[in-house]
Scaffold this motif. Sequence first.
Motif, mmCIF file in Angstrom:
data_model
loop_
_atom_site.group_PDB
_atom_site.id
_atom_site.type_symbol
_atom_site.label_atom_id
_atom_site.label_comp_id
_atom_site.label_asym_id
_atom_site.label_seq_id
_atom_site.Cartn_x
_atom_site.Cartn_y
_atom_site.Cartn_z
ATOM 1 N N LEU A 1 0.844 -1.196 0.000
ATOM 2 C CA LEU A 1 0.000 0.000 0.000
ATOM 3 C C LEU A 1 0.878 1.245 0.000
ATOM 4 O O LEU A 1 1.632 1.481 0.940
ATOM 5 C CB LEU A 1 -0.925 -0.002 1.222
ATOM 6 C CG LEU A 1 -1.851 1.201 1.365
ATOM 7 C CD1 LEU A 1 -2.798 1.310 0.169
ATOM 8 C CD2 LEU A 1 -2.638 1.093 2.668
ATOM 9 N N PHE A 2 0.774 2.030 -1.074
ATOM 10 C CA PHE A 2 1.579 3.243 -1.215
ATOM 11 C C PHE A 2 0.824 4.509 -0.833
ATOM 12 O O PHE A 2 1.423 5.463 -0.344
ATOM 13 C CB PHE A 2 2.091 3.385 -2.654
ATOM 14 C CG PHE A 2 3.167 2.417 -2.990
ATOM 15 C CD1 PHE A 2 4.476 2.633 -2.599
ATOM 16 C CD2 PHE A 2 2.882 1.250 -3.686
ATOM 17 C CE1 PHE A 2 5.481 1.727 -2.895
ATOM 18 C CE2 PHE A 2 3.879 0.344 -3.994
ATOM 19 C CZ PHE A 2 5.179 0.590 -3.588
ATOM 20 N N GLU A 3 -0.495 4.516 -1.102
ATOM 21 C CA GLU A 3 -1.215 5.766 -0.915
ATOM 22 C C GLU A 3 -2.717 5.509 -0.832
ATOM 23 O O GLU A 3 -3.228 4.599 -1.475
ATOM 24 C CB GLU A 3 -0.901 6.663 -2.121
ATOM 25 C CG GLU A 3 -1.370 8.064 -2.046
ATOM 26 C CD GLU A 3 -0.897 8.894 -3.255
ATOM 27 O OE1 GLU A 3 -1.089 10.119 -3.211
ATOM 28 O OE2 GLU A 3 -0.359 8.328 -4.237
ATOM 29 N N ILE A 4 -3.388 6.323 -0.034
ATOM 30 C CA ILE A 4 -4.848 6.363 -0.014
ATOM 31 C C ILE A 4 -5.210 7.684 -0.679
ATOM 32 O O ILE A 4 -4.779 8.748 -0.247
ATOM 33 C CB ILE A 4 -5.396 6.308 1.426
ATOM 34 C CG1 ILE A 4 -4.913 5.026 2.122
ATOM 35 C CG2 ILE A 4 -6.921 6.380 1.411
ATOM 36 C CD1 ILE A 4 -5.160 4.993 3.609
ATOM 37 N N LEU A 5 -5.973 7.603 -1.761
ATOM 38 C CA LEU A 5 -6.258 8.764 -2.592
ATOM 39 C C LEU A 5 -7.643 9.335 -2.326
ATOM 40 O O LEU A 5 -8.580 8.584 -2.049
ATOM 41 C CB LEU A 5 -6.146 8.383 -4.072
ATOM 42 C CG LEU A 5 -4.780 7.837 -4.490
ATOM 43 C CD1 LEU A 5 -4.876 7.129 -5.820
ATOM 44 C CD2 LEU A 5 -3.774 8.962 -4.535
ATOM 45 N N PRO A 6 -7.779 10.642 -2.435
ATOM 46 C CA PRO A 6 -9.104 11.251 -2.289
ATOM 47 C C PRO A 6 -9.925 11.063 -3.557
ATOM 48 O O PRO A 6 -9.376 10.813 -4.628
ATOM 49 C CB PRO A 6 -8.780 12.730 -2.068
ATOM 50 C CG PRO A 6 -7.488 12.942 -2.771
ATOM 51 C CD PRO A 6 -6.733 11.630 -2.646
ATOM 52 N N GLY A 7 -11.218 11.174 -3.430
ATOM 53 C CA GLY A 7 -12.095 11.161 -4.596
ATOM 54 C C GLY A 7 -12.376 9.784 -5.138
ATOM 55 O O GLY A 7 -12.021 8.776 -4.567
ATOM 56 N N GLU A 8 -13.065 9.788 -6.279
ATOM 57 C CA GLU A 8 -13.480 8.557 -6.936
ATOM 58 C C GLU A 8 -12.698 8.351 -8.213
ATOM 59 O O GLU A 8 -12.192 9.298 -8.809
ATOM 60 C CB GLU A 8 -14.976 8.617 -7.281
ATOM 61 C CG GLU A 8 -15.850 8.743 -6.043
ATOM 62 C CD GLU A 8 -17.328 8.818 -6.430
ATOM 63 O OE1 GLU A 8 -17.666 8.659 -7.610
ATOM 64 O OE2 GLU A 8 -18.127 9.036 -5.518
ATOM 65 N N LEU A 9 -12.628 7.108 -8.649
ATOM 66 C CA LEU A 9 -12.001 6.808 -9.942
ATOM 67 C C LEU A 9 -12.905 7.328 -11.051
ATOM 68 O O LEU A 9 -14.129 7.244 -10.955
ATOM 69 C CB LEU A 9 -11.834 5.299 -10.120
ATOM 70 C CG LEU A 9 -10.699 4.648 -9.365
ATOM 71 C CD1 LEU A 9 -10.800 3.132 -9.506
ATOM 72 C CD2 LEU A 9 -9.368 5.121 -9.880
ATOM 73 N N PRO A 10 -12.320 7.858 -12.128
ATOM 74 C CA PRO A 10 -13.156 8.268 -13.264
ATOM 75 C C PRO A 10 -13.834 7.050 -13.881
ATOM 76 O O PRO A 10 -13.257 5.963 -13.904
ATOM 77 C CB PRO A 10 -12.176 8.918 -14.233
ATOM 78 C CG PRO A 10 -10.820 8.479 -13.796
ATOM 79 C CD PRO A 10 -10.916 8.087 -12.357
ATOM 80 N N ARG A 11 -15.049 7.239 -14.334
ATOM 81 C CA ARG A 11 -15.778 6.125 -14.955
ATOM 82 C C ARG A 11 -15.252 5.877 -16.368
ATOM 83 O O ARG A 11 -14.917 6.811 -17.078
ATOM 84 C CB ARG A 11 -17.267 6.431 -15.010
ATOM 85 C CG ARG A 11 -17.869 6.583 -13.635
ATOM 86 C CD ARG A 11 -19.389 6.528 -13.732
ATOM 87 N NE ARG A 11 -19.979 6.767 -12.438
ATOM 88 C CZ ARG A 11 -20.180 5.829 -11.538
ATOM 89 N NH1 ARG A 11 -19.845 4.598 -11.780
ATOM 90 N NH2 ARG A 11 -20.723 6.119 -10.381
ATOM 91 N N LYS A 12 -15.191 4.605 -16.743
ATOM 92 C CA LYS A 12 -14.741 4.250 -18.098
ATOM 93 C C LYS A 12 -15.817 4.647 -19.101
ATOM 94 O O LYS A 12 -17.012 4.526 -18.828
ATOM 95 C CB LYS A 12 -14.467 2.754 -18.197
ATOM 96 C CG LYS A 12 -13.226 2.327 -17.447
ATOM 97 C CD LYS A 12 -12.943 0.879 -17.686
ATOM 98 C CE LYS A 12 -11.676 0.485 -16.921
ATOM 99 N NZ LYS A 12 -11.371 -0.917 -17.094
ATOM 100 N N GLY A 13 -15.393 5.083 -20.263
ATOM 101 C CA GLY A 13 -16.330 5.406 -21.327
ATOM 102 C C GLY A 13 -17.023 6.736 -21.145
ATOM 103 O O GLY A 13 -18.071 6.987 -21.739
#
Length: 173
Positions: A160-172
Motif C-alpha cells: 500500500l503506497f497511498e490512499i487517494l481522495p475522490g473517486e475513480l473516473p468512470r470508463k467510457g
Amino acid sequence: MRGHTFLISTLLAATLALSGAAQAQLNARPAIGGQVDAQHQFIQEYAKQPGVEVSTEGVAYRFLRKGPPVGLQPMPNSRIRVHYEGRLIDGTVFDSSYQRDETTVMSLEKVVKGWVEVIPRMHVGDKLEMVIPAELGYGQKGSGDGVIPPGATLIFKVELFEILPGELPRKGG
C-alpha cells in the motif's frame, strides 16, 4: 483447590475455543465448483505459519513489512495506489503490477471481497500477503478470461503506497 482447577481448565478451554474460532471458520468452508478440498487445505496449512492471522471471513494473511503504525487506513470504499501480484496455489501468476513496472490505482469497491476484508487493516507503507478462499475471490465463475479457474484460492502480495481522495473516473465517459 478443586474450584481453582475447574476455573483454570474452564479458562484454558475458553482461550483455546477463541483461538480455534479462526480455524473453525476455515474448516467450515465448502468445496466450490467441484474442487476437492485441496484449495481449502492450502489455506489451512498457510494459516499455521508463524505470523499468519485469519480474518473473520476466512482470509489468511500476514504482514511482510510494516510501515509506520500511524495515519489513515483504507476504508472499504477507498481509492488506493498499490503494487500487487496475484497468483494461484500452483504458482501461476495471473496479474502483476510488478511485471508491468507501475503501481495501480483502484477502488476497493471494485475488487474481490477478500481484498475488502483485509486491505483496511493496512497502513501506508505496509506490505502483506493474503490467501483468499474462492468464496471471497471469483467463486464458481472464475475469471472471464479463464485464467482463474472456478473455485480457485487466490494468493496476493500487496504493497500500500497511498490512499487517494475522490473517486475513480468512470470508463467510457
